[in-house]
Design a protein around this motif. Structure first.
Motif, PDB file in Angstrom:
ATOM      1  N   THR A  36      14.596  40.595 103.512  1.00 58.06           N
ATOM      2  CA  THR A  36      14.214  41.922 103.954  1.00 58.06           C
ATOM      3  C   THR A  36      13.168  42.453 102.976  1.00 58.06           C
ATOM      4  O   THR A  36      13.346  42.346 101.771  1.00 58.06           O
ATOM      5  CB  THR A  36      15.444  42.849 103.945  1.00 58.06           C
ATOM      6  OG1 THR A  36      16.437  42.248 104.758  1.00 58.06           O
ATOM      7  CG2 THR A  36      15.111  44.236 104.462  1.00 58.06           C
ATOM      8  N   GLY A  37      12.087  42.993 103.494  1.00 59.84           N
ATOM      9  CA  GLY A  37      11.056  43.554 102.618  1.00 59.84           C
ATOM     10  C   GLY A  37       9.733  42.817 102.761  1.00 59.84           C
ATOM     11  O   GLY A  37       9.544  42.036 103.693  1.00 59.84           O
ATOM     12  N   ALA A  38       8.837  43.059 101.807  1.00 64.69           N
ATOM     13  CA  ALA A  38       7.492  42.502 101.900  1.00 64.69           C
ATOM     14  C   ALA A  38       7.511  40.996 101.682  1.00 64.69           C
ATOM     15  O   ALA A  38       8.265  40.507 100.838  1.00 64.69           O
ATOM     16  CB  ALA A  38       6.596  43.160 100.861  1.00 64.69           C
ATOM     17  N   PRO A  39       6.680  40.232 102.430  1.00 66.90           N
ATOM     18  CA  PRO A  39       6.606  38.791 102.211  1.00 66.90           C
ATOM     19  C   PRO A  39       6.093  38.501 100.802  1.00 66.90           C
ATOM     20  O   PRO A  39       5.299  39.267 100.244  1.00 66.90           O
ATOM     21  CB  PRO A  39       5.591  38.308 103.254  1.00 66.90           C
ATOM     22  CG  PRO A  39       5.485  39.409 104.251  1.00 66.90           C
ATOM     23  CD  PRO A  39       5.812  40.674 103.527  1.00 66.90           C
ATOM     24  N   ALA A  84       6.303  40.502  96.335  1.00 66.76           N
ATOM     25  CA  ALA A  84       5.198  41.456  96.471  1.00 66.76           C
ATOM     26  C   ALA A  84       5.777  42.844  96.666  1.00 66.76           C
ATOM     27  O   ALA A  84       6.065  43.250  97.784  1.00 66.76           O
ATOM     28  CB  ALA A  84       4.304  41.066  97.640  1.00 66.76           C
ATOM     29  N   GLY A  85       6.017  43.534  95.556  1.00 62.30           N
ATOM     30  CA  GLY A  85       6.565  44.876  95.664  1.00 62.30           C
ATOM     31  C   GLY A  85       8.021  44.900  95.239  1.00 62.30           C
ATOM     32  O   GLY A  85       8.599  43.874  94.863  1.00 62.30           O
ATOM     33  N   SER A 137      11.328  42.916  97.814  1.00 63.46           N
ATOM     34  CA  SER A 137      10.751  41.620  98.147  1.00 63.46           C
ATOM     35  C   SER A 137      11.522  40.610  97.307  1.00 63.46           C
ATOM     36  O   SER A 137      12.432  41.000  96.558  1.00 63.46           O
ATOM     37  CB  SER A 137       9.261  41.592  97.802  1.00 63.46           C
ATOM     38  OG  SER A 137       8.690  40.355  98.178  1.00 63.46           O
ATOM     39  N   ALA A 138      11.205  39.316  97.432  1.00 65.04           N
ATOM     40  CA  ALA A 138      11.955  38.333  96.659  1.00 65.04           C
ATOM     41  C   ALA A 138      11.066  37.162  96.286  1.00 65.04           C
ATOM     42  O   ALA A 138      10.172  36.787  97.037  1.00 65.04           O
ATOM     43  CB  ALA A 138      13.158  37.846  97.460  1.00 65.04           C
ATOM     44  N   ASN A 139      11.344  36.599  95.099  1.00 67.13           N
ATOM     45  CA  ASN A 139      10.646  35.391  94.670  1.00 67.13           C
ATOM     46  C   ASN A 139      11.092  34.205  95.517  1.00 67.13           C
ATOM     47  O   ASN A 139      12.224  34.160  96.004  1.00 67.13           O
ATOM     48  CB  ASN A 139      10.976  35.088  93.202  1.00 67.13           C
ATOM     49  CG  ASN A 139      10.251  36.025  92.257  1.00 67.13           C
ATOM     50  OD1 ASN A 139       9.295  36.693  92.652  1.00 67.13           O
ATOM     51  ND2 ASN A 139      10.692  36.063  91.009  1.00 67.13           N
ATOM     52  N   ILE A 140      10.180  33.239  95.658  1.00 65.07           N
ATOM     53  CA  ILE A 140      10.493  32.027  96.409  1.00 65.07           C
ATOM     54  C   ILE A 140      10.228  30.835  95.492  1.00 65.07           C
ATOM     55  O   ILE A 140       9.231  30.830  94.766  1.00 65.07           O
ATOM     56  CB  ILE A 140       9.596  31.901  97.660  1.00 65.07           C
ATOM     57  CG1 ILE A 140       9.510  33.216  98.426  1.00 65.07           C
ATOM     58  CG2 ILE A 140      10.039  30.744  98.541  1.00 65.07           C
ATOM     59  CD1 ILE A 140      10.560  33.486  99.426  1.00 65.07           C
ATOM     60  N   ASN A 184      14.423  37.293  89.231  1.00 64.22           N
ATOM     61  CA  ASN A 184      13.562  36.126  89.039  1.00 64.22           C
ATOM     62  C   ASN A 184      13.996  34.947  89.898  1.00 64.22           C
ATOM     63  O   ASN A 184      13.166  34.178  90.373  1.00 64.22           O
ATOM     64  CB  ASN A 184      13.560  35.710  87.567  1.00 64.22           C
ATOM     65  CG  ASN A 184      12.799  36.711  86.711  1.00 64.22           C
ATOM     66  OD1 ASN A 184      11.970  37.476  87.228  1.00 64.22           O
ATOM     67  ND2 ASN A 184      13.092  36.742  85.422  1.00 64.22           N
ATOM     68  N   ALA A 185      15.305  34.819  90.104  1.00 61.86           N
ATOM     69  CA  ALA A 185      15.822  33.671  90.847  1.00 61.86           C
ATOM     70  C   ALA A 185      15.669  33.843  92.353  1.00 61.86           C
ATOM     71  O   ALA A 185      16.040  32.958  93.121  1.00 61.86           O
ATOM     72  CB  ALA A 185      17.287  33.435  90.488  1.00 61.86           C
ATOM     73  N   GLY A 186      15.136  34.995  92.773  1.00 63.25           N
ATOM     74  CA  GLY A 186      14.895  35.201  94.209  1.00 63.25           C
ATOM     75  C   GLY A 186      16.164  35.255  95.035  1.00 63.25           C
ATOM     76  O   GLY A 186      16.176  34.819  96.189  1.00 63.25           O
TER      77      GLY A 186
END
Lengths: 313, 440
Positions: free
Chosen positions: B43-46, B67-68, B71-74, B132-134
């Motif tokens: 959920t949130g910005a790509p 991004a923002g 959002s989440a790290n990948i 950091n771990a997304g």
């Protein structure tokens, strides 16, 4: 991708077991004990009326839907149920053509013209019964209830209202087998309650409307100064059980929320007692339910349920 | 360890059909030749890709930067070479930019992986590690967990709850995880408790998973209270889990933190523990591959970005009378028209239904039975929402609280006329949002 085409649809992808058809069929099954008692007490005449009622309603629905280019829905059993209910709500001496007019009125004027199942403004069987009572009182009331070979001359409520014969005992009225007369399907409270238990077991209806309705009639009759025994007669006699269990609980014309259902059922009870005690008719169930059918949209509009997380102030 | 019971009001009892996989252990699926990792599976910005085509990436290396705030790290789920960064079809029908990695089957680890001792790690560090771990909610809503754990200075959190209800029929991913790795899930709970300085934590499990409940009992941890919940759908809905355990209601339109509660999925809790103790980002998860349309139902640990088709093939393939493939459970999961899509962080199930199980009768007129109203756990009146939505009367939809709908599907499940109530309410929600925007 493979040649196989996959179906895409909105979630959820699972459905419960109940369908419109299963519900209608369950109500018909629940009416069978009462129908059987009617056949036993009133004989062949009753059988003919019930068959006529069901056949007329189903055929009328079929014709209507063909003419109006709608999907044919006689398979959902709702028309058959309307026919059965109306037939159970006429006296045994009601001529077949009167019943047929009622059936056509129920399906055409009350149900199909307003959009078919789910769109009717009142319970079709009930509205038709009221039409018949108003149009052919001689065929729908008084002597029409009594088979030719019977010893008594009136229905229990008429006896109470007009005097005359002795009132049948409460046990007689509960079972409905000997000397208790009324519409074909209303004479045995026991058979109707059996149907009620079946509907509760099958989770077709909740207890709220029937129990509240009958309790209201009992309590208010008592308030009108009737003795405990007379109150019992009031509860068992007339179409109260049939109306409370099978008519007032009609989904389309009863409210959606518990709160509104209690008020609706109380209204039915209040009207019934007022008509029986103060009105000109011995019987008031049909009029009461019909009246409350019209109040249903208002109850639904103003009595909503509390949603989860409502911010309390 | 304390055991309590709980439940919520309304809801339904569907056929659970968990027997396909309920006794199966988690099986590790070999990593595939190629993964396509979507930059948006939360959920949130790509996320923004931070690798280039041709670049070598290690297992667990950052490939997409959040991004923002929401959002989440990948991270890379295999080691190998980035083959392409291109839009690919997702399970929900949209196209999302994916980093495609060709696997070199070395699982070459990243250097300088930071590992922490769960006893001594600071609350601030925990949130940072999770970010950091997304890590995102693995239950399906995929809300970034670090955001969830940062409710702001005004929020007073009293309950940290692990969601082990797994109320969706068919799915047994969390069940298997809790049975096999209860200590890890409990470890994740302790870390989340530490973030809020709490000395008690809660875990809610439906009573149809007695072995999972036993696994937690066996930990003998006095700071964890296990709630044995009534098996009823949607018990695993965040709001209803809070009702069952904390006896509180999340205010309409608000977040669980406003009711003093934080709810974390069981799989997410295990991921938190792994991230802190092993420095492992979220690059694999457990999925239930099940239903009448799959030859060998399995509970699988797979690498994020594995193609759903490959997972299906690994499970023996689809049966000949396959009709529907659903990503998630039968109540809330979206059906896909083509299983050639990557499985992501929120893919808790791959449900394959044969023709008989996928069959739904055509809708007929609403008979106003009000059964939808009796089961709606949000206390809404779906019959009216559906009718107003059909008439595009969004003012009325708003008045009847369309936006409170959680799309759990109880109404449509129960409807004897088979009305597509959830679909109608989704239209209503969009309509109400547009209407509110227009009004300002």
């Amino acid at each position: 991708m493979s040649e196989r085409l996959l179906t895409v649809s909105s979630s959820p992808h699972a459905r419960g077991k109940q369908t419109t058809k299963s519900i209608m069929t369950d109500v018909i099954i629940a009416l069978l004990p009462a129908t059987a008692v009617g056949f036993y007490v009133f004989g062949l005449k009753a059988v003919i009326l019930v068959v006529t009622g069901i056949a007329t309603c189903v055929l009328t629905e079929l014709c209507c839907e063909k003419i109006m280019h709608r999907d044919v829905t006689i398979g959902d059993m709702s028309a058959a149920l309307t026919g059965l209910l109306l037939a159970l709500n006429v006296p045994v001496n009601c001529p077949w053509w009167v019943l047929m007019i009622g059936c056509v009125f129920a399906i055409v004027m009350v149900k199909q013209i307003f959009g078919g199942l789910g769109c009717n403004f009142a319970n079709p069987a009930l509205a038709a019964r009221v039409l018949l009572v108003a149009s052919w009182p001689s065929h729908m009331t008084g002597k029409a209830f009594i088979p030719v070979d019977a010893v008594v001359s009136a229905t229990p409520l008429a006896i109470i209202k007009e005097g005359g014969d002795a009132i049948p005992s409460a046990l007689q009225m509960f079972l409905g087998f000997d000397g208790v007369y009324g519409c074909i399907g209303e004479i045995s409270a026991a058979a109707l309650i059996l149907g009620f238990i079946y509907l509760l077991y099958k989770k077709v209806i909740s207890w709220r409307i029937p129990v509240t309705y009958v309790a209201t009639v009992a309590v208010l009759s008592f308030c009108f100064g009737l003795s405990a025994y007379e109150v019992l007669i009031q509860v068992l006699a007339g179409g109260l059980m049939l109306g409370a269990i099978f008519m007032a609980t009609d989904y389309v014309t009863s409210p959606a929320t518990a709160k509104a259902q209690f008020i609706y059922a109380f209204g039915c009870g209040l009207m019934t007692v007022l008509i029986r005690q103060k009105g000109g008719y011995p019987e008031g169930v049909s009029f009461s339910i019909l009246f409350m059918n019209f109040v249903t949209p208002l109850l639904d509009k103003y009595l909503r349920i509390t949603k989860y997380g409502e911010v309390k102030k | 360890m304390e055991i309590k019971k709980g439940t919520f009001k309304k809801g339904i009892h569907p056929s659970y059909n968990k027997h396909y996989t309920s006794s199966l252990p988690i099986e590790i699926m070999p990593s595939p030749k190629e993964v396509a990792i979507p930059m948006s599976m939360h959920t949130g910005a790509p996320a923004t890709p931070v690798v280039e085509v041709g670049q070598y990436v290690h297992l667990g290396e950052l490939i997409g930067q959040a991004a923002g705030y929401i959002s989440a790290n990948i991270h890379a789920s295999v080691s190998g070479t980035v083959k392409a960064i291109e839009p690919r079809l997702m399970g929900n029908g949209s196209k999302v930019s994916c980093v495609v990695i060709e696997n070199d089957f070395q699982d070459a680890p990243c250097e300088n992986v930071e590992k922490y001792d769960p006893e001594t790690v600071s609350p601030e560090d925990i949130v940072k590690i999770i970010q950091n771990a997304g890590i995102v909610g693995e239950g399906g809503a995929t809300f970034p967990t670090s955001v969830k754990l940062s409710p702001g200075p005004d929020a007073k959190i009293d309950y940290v709850i692990i969601n082990g209800a797994e109320c969706e029929p068919y799915l047994t991913s969390d069940h298997a995880l809790m049975r096999e790795q209860a200590a890890k899930v409990a470890g994740g709970l302790h870390l989340a408790m530490k973030v809020f300085g709490l000395d008690k934590g809660y875990i809610g499990i439906e009573d149809n998973k007695p072995d999972a409940i036993e696994a937690f009992k066996a930990l003998n941890d006095d700071s964890i209270i296990v709630y044995e919940l009534e098996t009823k759908y949607p018990q695993g809905s965040e709001k209803h889990l809070i009702s069952a355990i904390a006896g509180r209601e999340v205010p309409s339109g608000g977040l669980p933190a406003q009711a003093g509660c934080i709810v974390i999925n069981a799989g997410t809790a295990a991921a938190i523990y792994d991230a802190v103790t092993e420095g492992k980002p979220l690059y694999e998860r457990v999925v239930t591959v099940t239903g009448s349309g799959i030859k060998q139902p399995k509970v699988l640990l797979f690498r994020i970005g594995t193609n759903v088709n490959e997972i299906i093939e690994y499970c023996g393939g689809l049966t000949d009378d396959i009709a529907k493939v659903i990503l998630g459970g039968p109540m809330m999961g979206p059906a896909v028209y083509d299983p050639n899509v990557p499985a992501g962080k929120g893919t808790s199930g791959i449900l394959c239904l044969n023709r008989a199980d996928a069959h739904i009768e055509d809708p007929s007129n609403c008979i106003r039975c009000a059964k939808c109203t009796e089961v709606c756990p949000m206390g809404l009146m779906p019959m009216y929402l559906g009718a107003f939505s059909q008439k595009r009367n969004f003012e009325k939809c708003d008045e009847y609280n369309a936006l409170d709908c959680i799309e759990c599907g109880c109404c449509a499940f129960t409807c004897p006329a088979r009305r597509p109530l959830v679909a109608e309410i989704r239209v209503a929600k969009r309509g109400v949002q547009a209407l509110r925007k227009k009004r300002g």
